[in-house]
Design an enzyme around this catalytic site. Sequence first.
Site, PDB file in Angstrom:
ATOM      1  N   GLU A  23       1.131  -1.226   0.168  1.00 43.15           N
ATOM      2  CA  GLU A  23       0.139  -0.060  -0.080  1.00 43.15           C
ATOM      3  C   GLU A  23       0.788   1.257   0.117  1.00 43.15           C
ATOM      4  OE1 GLU A  23      -4.477  -1.390   1.705  1.00 43.15           O
ATOM      5  OE2 GLU A  23      -2.489  -1.457   3.331  1.00 43.15           O
ATOM      6  N   GLU A  63      -4.600  -9.460   2.263  1.00 36.38           N
ATOM      7  CA  GLU A  63      -5.753  -9.057   3.685  1.00 36.38           C
ATOM      8  C   GLU A  63      -6.329 -10.230   3.795  1.00 36.38           C
ATOM      9  OE1 GLU A  63      -2.966  -5.807   3.362  1.00 36.38           O
ATOM     10  OE2 GLU A  63      -3.540  -6.921   2.285  1.00 36.38           O
TER      11      GLU A  63
END
Length: 168
Positions: free
Chosen positions: A24, A44
């Site tokens: 990210e 995730e």
Amino acid sequence: MTEVRPSKPVIAAVEGYAVAGGFELALACDLVVAARDATFGLPEVKSGLVAIGGGAQLLPRRIPYARAVEVLLTGRLFSATEADEWGLVAELTDPGRALERAHRLAEVVAANSPHAVAVTRRIVADTERAGGAGLFPPSDELARAVAQAADAREGAAAFSEKRAPRWG
């Protein structure tokens, strides 16, 4: 998600794994330089979580939608070669060379007019935020302001005098 962009371009250098939050961070950068053996991913969903640190929002803006959704929904990791094929990576390097190449790329960008670089980044960001629609008049105004600025005069003078520009 409120997007906060630094005033200067940001370049990520990726060696090894850029997964979850690390990926990210790379997605938040303007350019990504990666070693050929680097690995990327947003796993995730495999842990019952969502990539809300920017991954779910930024990945579909950086690579083809179908690829982004596949990565986000499966949580699979992918190679630097795939990232390069999808257009995520500005440059692939030999392992251990990503930071060095990112520094060289930063030097090339920094040699340009700071004003022109900043306005170019703004036009790109504004256009992307608006989905590419309806931004030509504001972009034209920004570009005209750059063309009338001291950096443009210095750039033209440096070109005609066959020397490196000296930015103010």
